[in-house]
Design a protein around this motif. Structure first.
Motif, PDB file in Angstrom:
ATOM      1  N   UNK A  61       0.806  -1.215   0.000  1.00  0.00           N
ATOM      2  CA  UNK A  61       0.000   0.000   0.000  1.00  0.00           C
ATOM      3  C   UNK A  61       0.846   1.275   0.000  1.00  0.00           C
ATOM      4  N   UNK A  62       2.155   1.138   0.097  1.00  0.00           N
ATOM      5  CA  UNK A  62       3.065   2.283   0.212  1.00  0.00           C
ATOM      6  C   UNK A  62       2.689   3.162   1.406  1.00  0.00           C
ATOM      7  N   UNK A  63       2.549   2.512   2.546  1.00  0.00           N
ATOM      8  CA  UNK A  63       2.297   3.215   3.806  1.00  0.00           C
ATOM      9  C   UNK A  63       3.636   3.524   4.467  1.00  0.00           C
ATOM     10  N   UNK A  64       3.816   4.760   4.873  1.00  0.00           N
ATOM     11  CA  UNK A  64       5.047   5.180   5.519  1.00  0.00           C
ATOM     12  C   UNK A  64       4.975   4.908   7.026  1.00  0.00           C
ATOM     13  N   UNK A  65       6.128   4.951   7.695  1.00  0.00           N
ATOM     14  CA  UNK A  65       6.188   4.680   9.131  1.00  0.00           C
ATOM     15  C   UNK A  65       5.378   5.685   9.939  1.00  0.00           C
ATOM     16  N   UNK A  66       5.216   6.906   9.397  1.00  0.00           N
ATOM     17  CA  UNK A  66       4.454   7.927  10.122  1.00  0.00           C
ATOM     18  C   UNK A  66       2.947   7.799   9.920  1.00  0.00           C
ATOM     19  N   UNK A  67       2.509   6.771   9.196  1.00  0.00           N
ATOM     20  CA  UNK A  67       1.094   6.550   8.974  1.00  0.00           C
ATOM     21  C   UNK A  67       0.523   7.207   7.734  1.00  0.00           C
ATOM     22  N   UNK A  68       1.352   7.912   6.988  1.00  0.00           N
ATOM     23  CA  UNK A  68       0.886   8.507   5.736  1.00  0.00           C
ATOM     24  C   UNK A  68       1.033   7.496   4.599  1.00  0.00           C
ATOM     25  N   UNK A  69       0.302   7.741   3.518  1.00  0.00           N
ATOM     26  CA  UNK A  69       0.327   6.866   2.353  1.00  0.00           C
ATOM     27  C   UNK A  69       0.725   7.645   1.111  1.00  0.00           C
ATOM     28  N   UNK A  70       1.506   7.011   0.241  1.00  0.00           N
ATOM     29  CA  UNK A  70       1.699   7.567  -1.095  1.00  0.00           C
ATOM     30  C   UNK A  70       0.361   7.511  -1.829  1.00  0.00           C
ATOM     31  N   UNK A  71       0.300   8.148  -2.973  1.00  0.00           N
ATOM     32  CA  UNK A  71      -1.003   8.218  -3.647  1.00  0.00           C
ATOM     33  C   UNK A  71      -1.238   7.054  -4.604  1.00  0.00           C
ATOM     34  N   UNK A  72      -0.375   6.029  -4.560  1.00  0.00           N
ATOM     35  CA  UNK A  72      -0.456   4.946  -5.534  1.00  0.00           C
ATOM     36  C   UNK A  72      -1.852   4.325  -5.603  1.00  0.00           C
ATOM     37  N   UNK A  73      -2.432   3.975  -4.464  1.00  0.00           N
ATOM     38  CA  UNK A  73      -3.730   3.300  -4.491  1.00  0.00           C
ATOM     39  C   UNK A  73      -4.852   4.234  -4.928  1.00  0.00           C
ATOM     40  N   UNK A  74      -4.689   5.526  -4.648  1.00  0.00           N
ATOM     41  CA  UNK A  74      -5.691   6.499  -5.100  1.00  0.00           C
ATOM     42  C   UNK A  74      -5.649   6.619  -6.626  1.00  0.00           C
ATOM     43  N   UNK A  75      -4.442   6.785  -7.162  1.00  0.00           N
ATOM     44  CA  UNK A  75      -4.298   6.894  -8.618  1.00  0.00           C
ATOM     45  C   UNK A  75      -4.690   5.593  -9.298  1.00  0.00           C
ATOM     46  N   UNK A  76      -4.364   4.469  -8.660  1.00  0.00           N
ATOM     47  CA  UNK A  76      -4.688   3.172  -9.235  1.00  0.00           C
ATOM     48  C   UNK A  76      -6.181   3.040  -9.483  1.00  0.00           C
ATOM     49  N   UNK A  77      -6.966   3.379  -8.475  1.00  0.00           N
ATOM     50  CA  UNK A  77      -8.419   3.312  -8.632  1.00  0.00           C
ATOM     51  C   UNK A  77      -8.914   4.326  -9.649  1.00  0.00           C
ATOM     52  N   UNK A  78      -8.386   5.537  -9.592  1.00  0.00           N
ATOM     53  CA  UNK A  78      -8.870   6.600 -10.473  1.00  0.00           C
ATOM     54  C   UNK A  78      -8.659   6.255 -11.943  1.00  0.00           C
ATOM     55  N   UNK A  79      -7.500   5.709 -12.277  1.00  0.00           N
ATOM     56  CA  UNK A  79      -7.217   5.351 -13.669  1.00  0.00           C
ATOM     57  C   UNK A  79      -8.038   4.134 -14.087  1.00  0.00           C
TER      58      UNK A  79
END
Length: 516
Positions: free
Chosen positions: A369-387
């Motif tokens: 999911x590209x989740x960072x240690x601070x609890x934030x996420x990259x936008x990969x899953x958002x863009x994945x769904x959008x496309x």
């Protein structure tokens, strides 16, 4: 577990791409010229009148903060049907050809997704890890597609919201759980509409391919030379369909089949993950400490399903506030299917989880999911769904249709079938209507296009490569008999030699060539 059709880059490439997330920021505007002297000069006059300003722009290259790499911003129209309505900006990066030998031109790379950062992939892997003869003769270039990473990124949920979303039970046992799953997909879609409503209707693969043609011209290349992996094969094939006369040397590695509707893509991919799991299980049961037992592949699958049922009923601790339930556990296992190099890590993680400690599988799921240690996420899953949700109509109209389809998905994969069937509900509630449709891509008039398929690829089943190579008028199929997702640069000298020869002198491998 949320598949988003799971069209992702290989685990190795994904890890590399994640290393550099701060490139293309700051730095000086002083840089090498946008059009090297050996390249064909741009010809914006040949572009449609409304687009000439885009085709004629000059890139202001600057320091990326990463040695050897330069970065720039490319302007493209938000809406190609209404170019006058405004621009969006795309992040571009380049590493110059190292020599020796005459420079061939630019080689554009895309790692897949949709949603994978091409700039991150370039700076973390391709720009330094592609074979030296290719890097010697090409400038290696990447552009984050619209909606991805640094290019007008689609945003949908906050970190805490995404944490909750990834833990929703995706194998509902009753109406209450089914309603909760549907509500999670609705909430995800609503978040995307709220946070990214402007760009959401304009992140299709067709638009991304048109952006690549502008970049080709601005870089000064007469033809587009390209290596695309996974979803990147669909992007490359779409470019060839739109601009066959401008297609150069195209490598499509881990191919998609553009002729399939979403439900068939998802079901085929479900079978692909079953094939990959069976390969993992066959390897695992040879070891005395295999956490899924040593009896047989079938028994290993039964034991994994039992483990999923157990953590569905009673999640296990992970050493942090999130527990490991069935959804995150399934995602962790699937993440390790992309690269056989992750199998030892998966064995250890499963052993610990079965013993009641889930941090190993949680780490695998977080990497997916590209989740960072601070609890934030990259936008990969958002863009994945959008496309994905823009490119094809939704697989299902609602939960009732999923319930009817679950048996066919379970036939494709007794281990993952139910979860992947329900994950296919994600586009059902999408706020923007699909603009694409399944269709065959022939790209009549394009030069030879190399389509690469891996026989036990989990995410892009081998038969997709066979189909795409057959559809393309100039397609030639190159087969890797092995495991993992994609083949180029993953250890097969036969594959790498065939692709390098094609990229360097234009000689495509013989159609049907097989490698190990």
């Amino acid at each position: 577990m949320d598949s988003r059709r799971l069209l992702r880059m290989s685990a190795t490439a994904l890890a590399a791409a994640g290393l550099i997330l701060s490139g293309c920021t700051g730095g000086s505007d002083a840089a090498a010229p946008a059009t090297p002297s050996s390249a064909v000069p741009p010809s914006p006059a040949a572009a449609p009148a409304a687009l000439r300003g885009y085709y004629g722009q000059k890139l202001a290259w600057r320091d990326c903060g990463v040695p050897q790499f330069r970065c720039a911003t490319l302007r493209v129209p938000l809406d190609y049907a209404k170019p006058e309505a405004g621009d969006i900006e795309l992040a571009v990066s380049r590493v110059a050809a190292t020599g020796p030998g005459k420079r061939i031109g630019s080689l554009l790379v895309n790692p897949g997704g949709p949603g994978g950062s091409a700039v991150g992939y370039l700076q973390g892997y391709a720009g330094i890890g592609y074979p030296a003869p290719v890097r010697a003769r090409y400038d290696i270039v990447a552009v984050d597609p619209r909606g991805v990473a640094r290019s007008e990124p689609v945003e949908c949920l906050t970190g805490p919201q995404m944490d909750a979303y990834t833990q929703v039970d995706q194998t509902p046992d009753d109406a209450t759980e089914t309603n909760a799953l549907a509500a999670s997909f609705k909430g995800f879609a609503a978040g995307c509409a709220k946070r990214s409503g402007k760009v959401l209707p304009h992140v299709s693969t067709v638009e991304a391919a048109r952006d690549m043609d502008i970049l080709r011209e601005v870089l000064g290349d007469e033809k587009l030379n390209y290596v695309g992996a996974s979803y990147g094969t669909f992007l490359g094939a779409t470019y060839a369909e739109l601009f066959p006369a401008r297609a150069g040397r195209l490598v499509l590695d881990g191919a998609m089949d553009p002729s399939l509707p979403a439900v068939d893509l998802n079901r085929d991919q479900t079978a692909g993950f079953e094939t990959a799991f069976r390969a993992f299980a066959a390897d695992c049961i040879k070891t005395s400490d295999c956490p899924l037992g040593t009896e047989s592949v079938a028994a290993a699958g039964d034991n994994l399903k039992k483990f999923f049922r157990d953590v569905d009923a009673k999640p296990v601790p992970t050493g942090e506030s999130r527990e490991l339930g069935e959804s995150l556990a399934t995602t962790g296992v699937i993440a390790a299917m992309y690269d056989e190099g992750a199998w030892p890590q998966l064995r250890e993680a499963l052993t610990r989880a079965i013993d009641g400690e889930g941090s190993g599988l949680l780490a695998l799921a977080d990497s997916y999911y590209e989740r960072e240690a601070d609890g934030s996420y990259a936008n990969l899953m958002f863009a994945n769904a959008a496309v994905n949700c823009l490119d094809l109509p939704a697989a299902f109209g609602g939960p009732a249709e999923v319930e009817k389809a679950v048996p066919s998905f379970q036939k494709a994969s007794p281990v993952f079938g139910a979860g992947l069937a329900w994950a296919s509900l994600n586009c059902t509630y999408w706020p923007t209507p699909a603009t694409g449709a399944p269709h065959r891509i022939t790209a009549e008039g394009a030069p030879p296009i190399v389509v690469v398929g891996t026989t036990r690829d989990p995410a892009t089943p081998y038969k997709w490569a066979e189909s795409l190579a057959d559809q393309l008028a100039s397609g030639t199929l190159l087969t890797y008999e092995g495991d993992g997702h994609t083949a180029y640069g993953r250890g097969s000298d036969c594959i790498d030699t065939a692709i390098n020869t094609y990229l360097l002198d234009g000689t495509a491998p013989k159609d049907g060539k097989r490698c190990t």
